[in-house]
Design a protein around this motif. Structure first.
Motif, PDB file in Angstrom:
ATOM      1  N   TYR A  65       0.853  -1.184   0.000  1.00 11.72           N
ATOM      2  CA  TYR A  65       0.000   0.000   0.000  1.00 11.72           C
ATOM      3  C   TYR A  65       0.888   1.233   0.000  1.00 11.72           C
ATOM      4  O   TYR A  65       1.719   1.403   0.891  1.00 11.72           O
ATOM      5  CB  TYR A  65      -0.879   0.023   1.255  1.00 11.72           C
ATOM      6  CG  TYR A  65      -1.607  -1.272   1.481  1.00 11.72           C
ATOM      7  CD1 TYR A  65      -2.826  -1.513   0.866  1.00 11.72           C
ATOM      8  CD2 TYR A  65      -1.065  -2.271   2.282  1.00 11.72           C
ATOM      9  CE1 TYR A  65      -3.488  -2.714   1.051  1.00 11.72           C
ATOM     10  CE2 TYR A  65      -1.719  -3.469   2.473  1.00 11.72           C
ATOM     11  CZ  TYR A  65      -2.934  -3.688   1.854  1.00 11.72           C
ATOM     12  OH  TYR A  65      -3.577  -4.878   2.043  1.00 11.72           O
ATOM     13  N   TYR A  66       0.721   2.078  -0.990  1.00 11.97           N
ATOM     14  CA  TYR A  66       1.456   3.347  -1.057  1.00 11.97           C
ATOM     15  C   TYR A  66       0.486   4.487  -0.828  1.00 11.97           C
ATOM     16  O   TYR A  66      -0.527   4.599  -1.525  1.00 11.97           O
ATOM     17  CB  TYR A  66       2.142   3.512  -2.417  1.00 11.97           C
ATOM     18  CG  TYR A  66       2.655   4.913  -2.610  1.00 11.97           C
ATOM     19  CD1 TYR A  66       3.791   5.345  -1.932  1.00 11.97           C
ATOM     20  CD2 TYR A  66       1.981   5.817  -3.414  1.00 11.97           C
ATOM     21  CE1 TYR A  66       4.247   6.649  -2.072  1.00 11.97           C
ATOM     22  CE2 TYR A  66       2.435   7.116  -3.565  1.00 11.97           C
ATOM     23  CZ  TYR A  66       3.566   7.523  -2.885  1.00 11.97           C
ATOM     24  OH  TYR A  66       4.011   8.809  -3.013  1.00 11.97           O
ATOM     25  N   ILE A 114      -3.293   9.774   6.794  1.00 12.28           N
ATOM     26  CA  ILE A 114      -3.574   8.386   6.411  1.00 12.28           C
ATOM     27  C   ILE A 114      -2.373   7.506   6.754  1.00 12.28           C
ATOM     28  O   ILE A 114      -2.521   6.431   7.351  1.00 12.28           O
ATOM     29  CB  ILE A 114      -3.913   8.289   4.911  1.00 12.28           C
ATOM     30  CG1 ILE A 114      -5.244   9.005   4.628  1.00 12.28           C
ATOM     31  CG2 ILE A 114      -3.970   6.841   4.444  1.00 12.28           C
ATOM     32  CD1 ILE A 114      -5.508   9.253   3.153  1.00 12.28           C
ATOM     33  N   ALA A 115      -1.167   7.964   6.404  1.00  6.54           N
ATOM     34  CA  ALA A 115       0.044   7.188   6.687  1.00  6.54           C
ATOM     35  C   ALA A 115       0.224   6.988   8.190  1.00  6.54           C
ATOM     36  O   ALA A 115       0.610   5.900   8.639  1.00  6.54           O
ATOM     37  CB  ALA A 115       1.272   7.879   6.084  1.00  6.54           C
ATOM     38  N   SER A 125       8.322   8.519   1.903  1.00  2.30           N
ATOM     39  CA  SER A 125       8.120   9.630   2.842  1.00  2.30           C
ATOM     40  C   SER A 125       9.334  10.547   2.929  1.00  2.30           C
ATOM     41  O   SER A 125       9.611  11.117   3.975  1.00  2.30           O
ATOM     42  CB  SER A 125       7.788   9.065   4.235  1.00  2.30           C
ATOM     43  OG  SER A 125       8.824   8.228   4.701  1.00  2.30           O
ATOM     44  N   SER A 126      10.048  10.709   1.841  1.00  4.82           N
ATOM     45  CA  SER A 126      11.256  11.535   1.866  1.00  4.82           C
ATOM     46  C   SER A 126      10.957  13.033   1.956  1.00  4.82           C
ATOM     47  O   SER A 126      11.827  13.817   2.291  1.00  4.82           O
ATOM     48  CB  SER A 126      12.122  11.248   0.640  1.00  4.82           C
ATOM     49  OG  SER A 126      11.388  11.499  -0.542  1.00  4.82           O
ATOM     50  N   SER A 155       7.009   6.231   7.198  1.00  4.83           N
ATOM     51  CA  SER A 155       6.854   5.567   5.909  1.00  4.83           C
ATOM     52  C   SER A 155       5.537   5.963   5.265  1.00  4.83           C
ATOM     53  O   SER A 155       4.610   6.396   5.955  1.00  4.83           O
ATOM     54  CB  SER A 155       6.872   4.041   6.100  1.00  4.83           C
ATOM     55  OG  SER A 155       6.749   3.406   4.840  1.00  4.83           O
ATOM     56  N   HIS A 156       5.466   5.787   3.961  1.00  2.00           N
ATOM     57  CA  HIS A 156       4.205   5.907   3.235  1.00  2.00           C
ATOM     58  C   HIS A 156       3.932   4.624   2.464  1.00  2.00           C
ATOM     59  O   HIS A 156       3.060   4.577   1.617  1.00  2.00           O
ATOM     60  CB  HIS A 156       4.229   7.101   2.281  1.00  2.00           C
ATOM     61  CG  HIS A 156       3.930   8.398   2.961  1.00  2.00           C
ATOM     62  ND1 HIS A 156       3.214   9.394   2.366  1.00  2.00           N
ATOM     63  CD2 HIS A 156       4.250   8.873   4.191  1.00  2.00           C
ATOM     64  CE1 HIS A 156       3.107  10.421   3.180  1.00  2.00           C
ATOM     65  NE2 HIS A 156       3.739  10.123   4.299  1.00  2.00           N
ATOM     66  N   VAL A 157       4.705   3.568   2.765  1.00  2.00           N
ATOM     67  CA  VAL A 157       4.509   2.263   2.145  1.00  2.00           C
ATOM     68  C   VAL A 157       4.356   1.213   3.238  1.00  2.00           C
ATOM     69  O   VAL A 157       5.149   1.155   4.187  1.00  2.00           O
ATOM     70  CB  VAL A 157       5.683   1.893   1.207  1.00  2.00           C
ATOM     71  CG1 VAL A 157       5.510   0.486   0.646  1.00  2.00           C
ATOM     72  CG2 VAL A 157       5.775   2.900   0.061  1.00  2.00           C
ATOM     73  N   PHE A 158       3.334   0.393   3.063  1.00  2.00           N
ATOM     74  CA  PHE A 158       2.987  -0.629   4.047  1.00  2.00           C
ATOM     75  C   PHE A 158       2.828  -1.957   3.316  1.00  2.00           C
ATOM     76  O   PHE A 158       2.524  -1.983   2.141  1.00  2.00           O
ATOM     77  CB  PHE A 158       1.693  -0.243   4.767  1.00  2.00           C
ATOM     78  CG  PHE A 158       1.830   1.100   5.441  1.00  2.00           C
ATOM     79  CD1 PHE A 158       2.238   1.190   6.752  1.00  2.00           C
ATOM     80  CD2 PHE A 158       1.574   2.269   4.735  1.00  2.00           C
ATOM     81  CE1 PHE A 158       2.398   2.429   7.357  1.00  2.00           C
ATOM     82  CE2 PHE A 158       1.734   3.504   5.333  1.00  2.00           C
ATOM     83  CZ  PHE A 158       2.144   3.582   6.651  1.00  2.00           C
ATOM     84  N   CYS A 159       3.019  -3.047   4.064  1.00  2.00           N
ATOM     85  CA  CYS A 159       2.930  -4.371   3.471  1.00  2.00           C
ATOM     86  C   CYS A 159       2.113  -5.295   4.338  1.00  2.00           C
ATOM     87  O   CYS A 159       2.227  -5.263   5.568  1.00  2.00           O
ATOM     88  CB  CYS A 159       4.344  -4.931   3.308  1.00  2.00           C
ATOM     89  SG  CYS A 159       4.360  -6.619   2.692  1.00  2.00           S
TER      90      CYS A 159
END
Length: 163
Positions: A69-70, A125-126, A147-148, A154-158
């Motif tokens: 999820y991005y 949301i993140a 999320s740089s 982070s802005h990516v989840f698994c």
């Protein structure tokens, strides 16, 4: 053309975010459904098998097969139609600009949760998904990816397992 994986619609996302007073999103599976309005989104992708992926200047990540999820936003002139539409295009010659581009090049796009809003909801949301990941072994953060340009972890989840 959108590559569609035969999997669930990740209904936990709107349920989890509703608890934080974030409006209910709508589910998109075709780029033609995307509004030209500004907004935020969660791109849902599937990685079929474990893979090592280089993600820009962040380096190499060993990613497990699962659902990714991005969390992003589209506040520019073209809005969601332009930004998310770019993610929907499976073009092998597309320039890799953002962290999500490196992931998208290796994963199948499942669909996208979309929030039409002039308010940038991306970090809220993140942060909610980070809290959910902290409380749930089925969801994890991929540290620093996506999320740089903010202070989020982070802005990516698994999700390796179903939530």
């Amino acid at each position: 053309m959108l590559e569609t994986a035969k999997v669930r619609k990740d209904a936990f996302i709107p349920k989890a975010l509703a608890l934080a007073d974030i409006p209910v999103p709508f589910w998109i599976t075709e780029s033609s459904q995307l509004p030209k309005a500004m907004g935020s989104y969660v791109l849902v992708m599937q990685l079929a098998e474990d893979k090592t992926i280089a993600i820009g200047k962040l380096g190499v990540f060993n990613l497990r097969a699962g659902r990714y999820y991005y969390v992003g936003s589209a506040m520019g002139a073209g809005g969601l139609a332009s930004r998310v539409g770019r993610h929907f295009r499976a073009d092998p010659d597309k320039k890799l600009r953002w962290h999500v581009d490196y992931l998208r090049a290796e994963m199948t796009l499942v669909g996208c949760w979309v929030w039409q809003s002039a308010t940038r909801l991306e970090c809220a949301i993140a942060q909610q998904l980070t809290e959910l990941a902290n409380d749930n072994e089925s969801l994890s953060c991929i540290a620093k990816v996506g999320s740089s340009d903010c202070r989020c972890s982070s802005h990516v989840f698994c999700s390796i397992d179903a939530i």
